[in-house]
Design a protein around this motif. Structure first.
Motif, short mmCIF file in Angstrom:
data_model
loop_
_atom_site.label_atom_id
_atom_site.label_comp_id
_atom_site.label_asym_id
_atom_site.label_seq_id
_atom_site.Cartn_x
_atom_site.Cartn_y
_atom_site.Cartn_z
N VAL A 1 36.83 49.93 33.66
CA VAL A 1 37.90 50.16 34.65
C VAL A 1 37.68 49.32 35.90
O VAL A 1 38.62 48.73 36.44
CB VAL A 1 37.97 51.66 34.99
CG1 VAL A 1 38.96 51.90 36.12
CG2 VAL A 1 38.35 52.48 33.76
N LEU A 2 36.43 49.26 36.37
CA LEU A 2 36.14 48.48 37.57
C LEU A 2 36.41 47.00 37.37
O LEU A 2 36.96 46.33 38.25
CB LEU A 2 34.69 48.70 37.99
CG LEU A 2 34.33 50.09 38.53
CD1 LEU A 2 32.85 50.19 38.79
CD2 LEU A 2 35.13 50.40 39.78
N MET A 3 36.05 46.47 36.20
CA MET A 3 36.30 45.05 35.92
C MET A 3 37.79 44.76 35.85
O MET A 3 38.27 43.74 36.38
CB MET A 3 35.60 44.64 34.63
CG MET A 3 34.09 44.52 34.75
SD MET A 3 33.31 43.80 33.29
CE MET A 3 33.61 45.09 32.07
N THR B 1 42.59 42.49 38.62
CA THR B 1 43.93 42.62 39.18
C THR B 1 43.98 42.12 40.62
O THR B 1 44.89 41.38 41.01
CB THR B 1 44.39 44.09 39.13
OG1 THR B 1 44.34 44.55 37.78
CG2 THR B 1 45.80 44.25 39.68
N TYR B 2 43.00 42.54 41.42
CA TYR B 2 42.98 42.08 42.81
C TYR B 2 42.73 40.57 42.90
O TYR B 2 43.26 39.91 43.80
CB TYR B 2 41.89 42.83 43.59
CG TYR B 2 42.36 44.17 44.09
CD1 TYR B 2 43.00 44.29 45.32
CD2 TYR B 2 42.17 45.33 43.35
CE1 TYR B 2 43.44 45.51 45.80
CE2 TYR B 2 42.60 46.56 43.80
CZ TYR B 2 43.23 46.64 45.02
OH TYR B 2 43.67 47.85 45.49
N TRP B 3 41.99 40.02 41.98
CA TRP B 3 41.75 38.58 41.99
C TRP B 3 43.02 37.81 41.67
O TRP B 3 43.33 36.80 42.32
CB TRP B 3 40.65 38.22 40.99
CG TRP B 3 40.40 36.75 40.85
CD1 TRP B 3 40.81 35.93 39.84
CD2 TRP B 3 39.73 35.91 41.79
NE1 TRP B 3 40.42 34.64 40.07
CE2 TRP B 3 39.74 34.60 41.26
CE3 TRP B 3 39.10 36.15 43.01
CZ2 TRP B 3 39.16 33.53 41.93
CZ3 TRP B 3 38.52 35.07 43.66
CH2 TRP B 3 38.55 33.79 43.12
N GLY C 1 52.53 46.11 46.14
CA GLY C 1 53.29 46.33 44.91
C GLY C 1 52.49 46.24 43.63
O GLY C 1 52.62 47.11 42.75
N PRO C 2 51.64 45.22 43.45
CA PRO C 2 50.91 45.10 42.19
C PRO C 2 49.74 46.07 42.03
O PRO C 2 49.17 46.17 40.94
CB PRO C 2 50.39 43.65 42.23
CG PRO C 2 51.14 42.97 43.32
CD PRO C 2 51.45 44.04 44.30
N VAL C 3 49.33 46.76 43.10
CA VAL C 3 48.07 47.51 43.03
C VAL C 3 48.19 48.98 43.38
O VAL C 3 47.27 49.75 43.09
CB VAL C 3 47.01 46.86 43.95
CG1 VAL C 3 46.70 45.44 43.51
CG2 VAL C 3 47.45 46.87 45.41
N TRP C 4 49.27 49.43 44.00
CA TRP C 4 49.29 50.80 44.52
C TRP C 4 49.14 51.85 43.42
O TRP C 4 48.45 52.86 43.60
CB TRP C 4 50.57 51.06 45.32
CG TRP C 4 51.83 51.15 44.48
CD1 TRP C 4 52.67 50.14 44.18
CD2 TRP C 4 52.33 52.31 43.83
NE1 TRP C 4 53.69 50.59 43.37
CE2 TRP C 4 53.50 51.92 43.14
CE3 TRP C 4 51.93 53.64 43.73
CZ2 TRP C 4 54.27 52.81 42.38
CZ3 TRP C 4 52.69 54.53 42.98
CH2 TRP C 4 53.84 54.12 42.33
N LEU D 1 39.32 54.48 50.00
CA LEU D 1 39.19 53.07 50.33
C LEU D 1 40.42 52.28 49.88
O LEU D 1 40.97 51.48 50.65
CB LEU D 1 37.93 52.51 49.66
CG LEU D 1 37.79 50.98 49.58
CD1 LEU D 1 37.72 50.38 50.96
CD2 LEU D 1 36.56 50.61 48.77
N LEU D 2 40.86 52.49 48.64
CA LEU D 2 41.95 51.70 48.08
C LEU D 2 43.32 52.27 48.43
O LEU D 2 44.22 51.53 48.83
CB LEU D 2 41.79 51.61 46.56
CG LEU D 2 40.51 50.92 46.08
CD1 LEU D 2 40.38 51.01 44.56
CD2 LEU D 2 40.47 49.47 46.53
#
Length: 334
Positions: A309-311, A316-318, A50-53, A20-21
Protein backbone atom coordinates in the motif's frame (compact mmCIF):
# COMPACT_ATOMS: atom_id res chain seq x y z
CA UNK A 1 7.30 -6.24 22.75
CA UNK A 2 3.79 -7.60 23.36
CA UNK A 3 1.48 -7.77 20.35
CA UNK A 4 -1.02 -5.51 22.14
CA UNK A 5 1.68 -2.82 22.31
CA UNK A 6 2.65 -3.45 18.69
CA UNK A 7 -0.91 -2.87 17.54
CA UNK A 8 -1.30 0.20 19.73
CA UNK A 9 1.77 1.63 17.98
CA UNK A 10 0.48 0.60 14.54
CA UNK A 11 -2.87 2.27 15.16
CA UNK A 12 -1.03 5.42 16.26
CA UNK A 13 0.96 5.28 12.99
CA UNK A 14 -2.25 4.90 10.97
CA UNK A 15 -3.85 7.92 12.64
CA UNK A 16 -0.67 9.94 12.18
CA UNK A 17 -0.63 9.02 8.48
CA UNK A 18 -4.29 9.92 8.12
CA UNK A 19 -3.90 13.35 9.72
CA UNK A 20 -0.69 13.97 7.77
CA UNK A 21 -2.25 13.23 4.37
CA UNK A 22 -5.89 14.13 4.88
CA UNK A 23 -4.87 17.16 6.89
CA UNK A 24 -3.73 19.13 3.85
CA UNK A 25 -6.84 17.94 1.97
CA UNK A 26 -8.99 19.48 4.71
CA UNK A 27 -6.86 22.61 4.60
CA UNK A 28 -7.28 23.01 0.85
CA UNK A 29 -11.04 22.54 1.17
CA UNK A 30 -11.34 25.14 3.92
CA UNK A 31 -9.21 27.62 1.97
CA UNK A 32 -11.33 27.28 -1.18
CA UNK A 33 -13.26 30.56 -0.62
CA UNK A 34 -10.13 32.36 0.63
CA UNK A 35 -7.72 31.64 -2.24
CA UNK A 36 -10.18 30.77 -5.01
CA UNK A 37 -11.24 34.14 -6.38
CA UNK A 38 -12.93 32.82 -9.50
CA UNK A 39 -14.02 29.51 -11.01
CA UNK A 40 -10.65 28.73 -12.64
CA UNK A 41 -8.78 29.31 -9.40
CA UNK A 42 -11.22 27.16 -7.44
CA UNK A 43 -10.81 24.38 -9.99
CA UNK A 44 -7.04 24.78 -9.67
CA UNK A 45 -7.24 24.32 -5.89
CA UNK A 46 -9.43 21.24 -6.21
CA UNK A 47 -7.12 19.78 -8.86
CA UNK A 48 -4.16 19.91 -6.46
CA UNK A 49 -5.80 17.20 -4.31
CA UNK A 50 -8.02 15.63 -6.97
CA UNK A 51 -5.79 12.61 -7.70
CA UNK A 52 -5.00 11.80 -4.05
CA UNK A 53 -7.80 12.81 -1.66
CA UNK A 54 -9.70 9.50 -1.88
CA UNK A 55 -6.50 7.50 -1.38
CA UNK A 56 -5.70 9.59 1.68
CA UNK A 57 -9.03 8.62 3.23
CA UNK A 58 -8.05 4.96 3.06
CA UNK A 59 -5.86 5.58 6.10
CA UNK A 60 -9.01 6.34 8.10
CA UNK A 61 -10.67 3.11 6.97
CA UNK A 62 -7.61 1.07 7.87
CA UNK A 63 -7.27 2.80 11.25
CA UNK A 64 -10.90 2.05 12.06
CA UNK A 65 -10.62 -1.53 10.83
CA UNK A 66 -7.42 -2.14 12.78
CA UNK A 67 -9.03 -0.78 15.95
CA UNK A 68 -12.06 -3.02 15.44
CA UNK A 69 -9.92 -6.13 14.94
CA UNK A 70 -7.15 -5.48 17.48
CA UNK A 71 -9.11 -3.70 20.24
CA UNK A 72 -12.82 -4.52 19.79
CA UNK A 73 -13.76 -3.26 23.26
CA UNK A 74 -12.15 0.11 22.49
CA UNK A 75 -13.91 0.26 19.12
CA UNK A 76 -17.31 -0.59 20.62
CA UNK A 77 -17.07 1.93 23.45
CA UNK A 78 -15.67 4.66 21.21
CA UNK A 79 -18.27 4.35 18.48
CA UNK A 80 -21.19 4.05 20.89
CA UNK A 81 -20.11 6.87 23.19
CA UNK A 82 -19.01 9.20 20.38
CA UNK A 83 -21.84 8.17 18.07
CA UNK A 84 -23.19 11.65 17.27
CA UNK A 85 -19.88 13.44 16.53
CA UNK A 86 -18.62 10.46 14.50
CA UNK A 87 -21.88 10.40 12.54
CA UNK A 88 -21.52 14.12 11.82
CA UNK A 89 -17.95 13.51 10.61
CA UNK A 90 -19.12 10.65 8.37
CA UNK A 91 -21.90 12.74 6.79
CA UNK A 92 -19.45 15.61 6.22
CA UNK A 93 -16.95 13.29 4.52
CA UNK A 94 -19.67 11.82 2.31
CA UNK A 95 -20.90 15.26 1.21
CA UNK A 96 -17.33 16.35 0.55
CA UNK A 97 -16.64 13.33 -1.63
CA UNK A 98 -19.87 13.86 -3.56
CA UNK A 99 -18.97 17.50 -4.08
CA UNK A 100 -15.63 16.64 -5.68
CA UNK A 101 -17.39 14.34 -8.14
CA UNK A 102 -20.54 16.36 -8.89
CA UNK A 103 -19.59 20.06 -8.85
CA UNK A 104 -18.56 19.95 -12.52
CA UNK A 105 -21.53 17.96 -13.80
CA UNK A 106 -23.64 21.03 -14.64
CA UNK A 107 -22.61 24.35 -16.16
CA UNK A 108 -24.40 26.35 -13.49
CA UNK A 109 -22.77 28.84 -11.09
CA UNK A 110 -25.45 28.16 -8.47
CA UNK A 111 -24.88 24.41 -8.74
CA UNK A 112 -21.15 24.82 -8.27
CA UNK A 113 -21.59 27.25 -5.34
CA UNK A 114 -23.68 24.69 -3.48
CA UNK A 115 -21.13 21.94 -3.98
CA UNK A 116 -18.32 24.33 -3.03
CA UNK A 117 -20.15 24.92 0.25
CA UNK A 118 -20.23 21.15 0.74
CA UNK A 119 -16.45 20.98 0.17
CA UNK A 120 -15.84 23.77 2.66
CA UNK A 121 -18.17 22.37 5.32
CA UNK A 122 -17.09 18.80 4.63
CA UNK A 123 -13.50 19.85 5.31
CA UNK A 124 -14.09 22.17 8.27
CA UNK A 125 -16.34 19.90 10.32
CA UNK A 126 -14.00 16.85 10.40
CA UNK A 127 -10.96 19.09 10.92
CA UNK A 128 -12.62 20.44 14.06
CA UNK A 129 -14.36 17.33 15.40
CA UNK A 130 -11.39 14.98 15.04
CA UNK A 131 -9.50 17.18 17.46
CA UNK A 132 -12.47 17.24 19.84
CA UNK A 133 -12.69 13.44 19.70
CA UNK A 134 -9.00 12.86 20.37
CA UNK A 135 -9.00 15.50 23.08
CA UNK A 136 -11.68 13.54 24.91
CA UNK A 137 -9.84 10.24 24.42
CA UNK A 138 -6.66 11.63 25.98
CA UNK A 139 -8.48 13.53 28.74
CA UNK A 140 -10.73 10.59 29.61
CA UNK A 141 -14.49 10.15 29.51
CA UNK A 142 -17.21 8.89 31.84
CA UNK A 143 -16.86 5.10 31.55
CA UNK A 144 -18.67 2.91 34.05
CA UNK A 145 -17.46 -0.38 35.48
CA UNK A 146 -18.70 -2.19 32.36
CA UNK A 147 -16.67 0.06 30.03
CA UNK A 148 -19.81 1.74 28.75
CA UNK A 149 -20.01 5.49 28.15
CA UNK A 150 -22.16 7.09 30.86
CA UNK A 151 -21.92 10.71 29.73
CA UNK A 152 -23.76 12.87 27.21
CA UNK A 153 -22.85 14.68 24.02
CA UNK A 154 -22.41 17.94 25.95
CA UNK A 155 -19.82 16.25 28.20
CA UNK A 156 -17.64 15.90 25.11
CA UNK A 157 -17.69 19.66 24.55
CA UNK A 158 -15.36 20.48 27.44
CA UNK A 159 -12.71 23.24 27.21
CA UNK A 160 -9.77 20.85 26.74
CA UNK A 161 -11.44 18.94 23.91
CA UNK A 162 -12.59 22.14 22.21
CA UNK A 163 -9.02 23.43 22.33
CA UNK A 164 -8.00 20.14 20.72
CA UNK A 165 -10.51 20.82 17.96
CA UNK A 166 -9.10 24.29 17.38
CA UNK A 167 -5.62 22.75 17.31
CA UNK A 168 -6.40 20.34 14.49
CA UNK A 169 -8.33 23.07 12.69
CA UNK A 170 -5.44 25.54 12.81
CA UNK A 171 -2.80 22.93 11.97
CA UNK A 172 -4.75 21.64 8.97
CA UNK A 173 -5.31 25.18 7.68
CA UNK A 174 -1.56 25.84 7.87
CA UNK A 175 -0.75 22.41 6.39
CA UNK A 176 -3.13 23.05 3.50
CA UNK A 177 -1.77 26.52 2.76
CA UNK A 178 1.80 25.20 2.74
CA UNK A 179 0.75 22.33 0.47
CA UNK A 180 -0.84 24.77 -1.99
CA UNK A 181 2.30 26.90 -2.00
CA UNK A 182 4.27 23.74 -2.78
CA UNK A 183 1.85 22.36 -5.38
CA UNK A 184 0.97 25.50 -7.37
CA UNK A 185 2.94 28.10 -9.29
CA UNK A 186 2.53 31.71 -10.31
CA UNK A 187 0.27 34.10 -8.42
CA UNK A 188 -1.51 31.30 -6.53
CA UNK A 189 1.81 30.10 -5.14
CA UNK A 190 2.62 33.59 -3.87
CA UNK A 191 -0.80 34.08 -2.27
CA UNK A 192 -0.71 30.66 -0.63
CA UNK A 193 2.79 31.33 0.71
CA UNK A 194 1.77 34.66 2.22
CA UNK A 195 -1.31 33.09 3.77
CA UNK A 196 0.75 30.23 5.23
CA UNK A 197 3.06 32.72 6.93
CA UNK A 198 0.05 34.45 8.51
CA UNK A 199 -1.64 31.19 9.57
CA UNK A 200 1.51 29.98 11.33
CA UNK A 201 1.03 32.46 14.19
CA UNK A 202 -2.38 31.27 15.45
CA UNK A 203 -1.32 27.66 14.83
CA UNK A 204 1.69 28.09 17.15
CA UNK A 205 -0.43 29.73 19.85
CA UNK A 206 -3.31 27.24 19.77
CA UNK A 207 -1.32 24.03 19.22
CA UNK A 208 1.34 25.06 21.72
CA UNK A 209 -1.32 25.76 24.33
CA UNK A 210 -3.00 22.40 23.76
CA UNK A 211 0.22 20.39 23.97
CA UNK A 212 1.33 22.32 27.06
CA UNK A 213 -2.04 21.70 28.77
CA UNK A 214 -1.78 18.00 27.89
CA UNK A 215 1.67 17.53 29.36
CA UNK A 216 1.01 19.65 32.45
CA UNK A 217 -1.96 17.38 33.16
CA UNK A 218 -0.28 14.03 32.47
CA UNK A 219 3.42 14.90 33.01
CA UNK A 220 4.80 12.13 30.81
CA UNK A 221 8.53 12.28 30.01
CA UNK A 222 8.19 10.98 26.46
CA UNK A 223 5.12 13.13 25.98
CA UNK A 224 7.13 16.23 26.95
CA UNK A 225 9.90 15.24 24.53
CA UNK A 226 7.58 14.66 21.58
CA UNK A 227 5.54 17.78 22.34
CA UNK A 228 8.72 19.88 22.42
CA UNK A 229 9.80 18.34 19.10
CA UNK A 230 6.36 19.13 17.60
CA UNK A 231 6.61 22.73 18.82
CA UNK A 232 10.09 23.07 17.30
CA UNK A 233 8.86 21.66 13.98
CA UNK A 234 5.94 24.09 13.98
CA UNK A 235 8.28 27.01 14.63
CA UNK A 236 10.46 25.78 11.78
CA UNK A 237 7.42 25.65 9.52
CA UNK A 238 6.63 29.27 10.37
CA UNK A 239 10.17 30.38 9.53
CA UNK A 240 10.27 28.37 6.29
CA UNK A 241 6.89 29.73 5.22
CA UNK A 242 8.04 33.31 5.76
CA UNK A 243 11.17 32.85 3.63
CA UNK A 244 9.14 30.99 0.95
CA UNK A 245 10.86 27.62 1.31
CA UNK A 246 7.75 25.59 0.55
CA UNK A 247 9.42 22.19 0.58
CA UNK A 248 10.95 22.68 4.02
CA UNK A 249 7.75 24.24 5.30
CA UNK A 250 5.71 21.24 4.17
CA UNK A 251 8.16 18.80 5.77
CA UNK A 252 7.96 20.83 8.98
CA UNK A 253 4.15 20.90 9.11
CA UNK A 254 4.11 17.18 8.30
CA UNK A 255 6.55 16.54 11.16
CA UNK A 256 4.41 18.69 13.46
CA UNK A 257 1.30 16.63 12.78
CA UNK A 258 3.07 13.29 13.19
CA UNK A 259 4.92 14.32 16.37
CA UNK A 260 1.77 15.80 17.92
CA UNK A 261 -0.18 12.57 17.29
CA UNK A 262 2.74 10.56 18.70
CA UNK A 263 2.79 12.76 21.81
CA UNK A 264 -0.92 12.14 22.41
CA UNK A 265 -0.66 8.37 21.99
CA UNK A 266 2.45 8.14 24.16
CA UNK A 267 0.69 10.14 26.85
CA UNK A 268 -2.37 7.90 26.58
CA UNK A 269 -0.50 4.55 26.84
CA UNK A 270 -1.20 2.01 28.36
CA UNK A 271 -4.78 3.26 28.43
CA UNK A 272 -6.76 3.47 25.23
CA UNK A 273 -9.73 5.20 26.85
CA UNK A 274 -9.32 6.42 30.45
CA UNK A 275 -12.32 6.69 32.75
CA UNK A 276 -12.99 9.87 34.72
CA UNK A 277 -15.97 8.37 36.57
CA UNK A 278 -15.62 7.40 40.23
CA UNK A 279 -15.93 3.64 40.35
CA UNK A 280 -15.47 3.40 36.59
CA UNK A 281 -12.97 1.24 34.74
CA UNK A 282 -10.52 2.48 32.12
CA UNK A 283 -9.93 0.61 28.89
CA UNK A 284 -6.30 -0.43 28.43
CA UNK A 285 -4.29 -2.20 25.75
CA UNK A 286 -4.77 -5.37 27.81
CA UNK A 287 -8.46 -5.49 28.67
CA UNK A 288 -9.60 -4.05 25.32
CA UNK A 289 -7.52 -6.36 23.10
CA UNK A 290 -8.49 -9.29 20.90
CA UNK A 291 -7.17 -12.81 21.47
CA UNK A 292 -3.46 -13.48 20.92
CA UNK A 293 -4.26 -15.66 17.89
CA UNK A 294 -6.18 -12.81 16.24
CA UNK A 295 -3.32 -10.40 16.85
CA UNK A 296 -0.79 -12.84 15.41
CA UNK A 297 -2.79 -13.34 12.21
CA UNK A 298 -3.29 -9.58 11.85
CA UNK A 299 0.42 -8.97 12.32
CA UNK A 300 1.34 -11.29 9.44
CA UNK A 301 -1.29 -9.72 7.17
CA UNK A 302 -0.12 -6.21 8.02
CA UNK A 303 3.53 -7.15 7.45
CA UNK A 304 2.67 -8.26 3.90
CA UNK A 305 0.07 -5.68 2.85
CA UNK A 306 1.39 -2.46 4.39
CA UNK A 307 4.55 -2.13 2.22
CA UNK A 308 2.47 -2.75 -0.93
CA UNK A 309 0.00 0.00 0.00
CA UNK A 310 2.80 2.43 0.87
CA UNK A 311 4.61 1.79 -2.42
CA UNK A 312 1.43 2.28 -4.43
CA UNK A 313 0.51 5.52 -2.68
CA UNK A 314 4.07 6.79 -3.00
CA UNK A 315 3.97 6.04 -6.72
CA UNK A 316 0.71 8.01 -7.01
CA UNK A 317 2.28 11.09 -5.44
CA UNK A 318 5.31 10.74 -7.71
CA UNK A 319 3.15 10.63 -10.85
CA UNK A 320 1.24 13.77 -9.82
CA UNK A 321 4.23 15.64 -8.38
CA UNK A 322 4.35 18.63 -10.77
CA UNK A 323 3.19 22.11 -9.89
CA UNK A 324 -0.09 23.43 -11.32
CA UNK A 325 -0.82 26.90 -12.68
CA UNK A 326 -4.12 28.58 -13.33
CA UNK A 327 -3.14 28.66 -17.01
CA UNK A 328 -3.42 24.85 -17.01
CA UNK A 329 -7.16 25.15 -16.26
CA UNK A 330 -9.31 25.52 -19.42
CA UNK A 331 -11.49 28.62 -19.66
CA UNK A 332 -15.20 27.89 -19.31
CA UNK A 333 -16.99 24.75 -18.26
CA UNK A 334 -14.90 21.58 -18.58
Amino acid sequence: MALTTVWFVLIAVLWAGYFLLEGFDFGVGMLLPVLGRDERERRLLINTIGPVWDGNEVWLLVAGGATFAAFPEWYATLFSGFYLPLLIILVALILRGLAFEYRGKLDSPQWRRRWDAAIIGGSLVPALLWGVAFGNIVRGVRLDAHHEYAGSFLDLLNPYALLGGLTTLSLFLLHGAVFLALKTDGEMRERAGRLAARLSVPAIVVAGGFLLWTQLTHDDAWGWTLSAAAAAALAGAAVAARVRREGWAFLATAATVVLAVAALFVTLFPDVMPSTLTGGASLTVTNAASTPYTLRVMTWVAAFCTPVVLMYQGWTYWVFRKRLRVEHIPVGHP
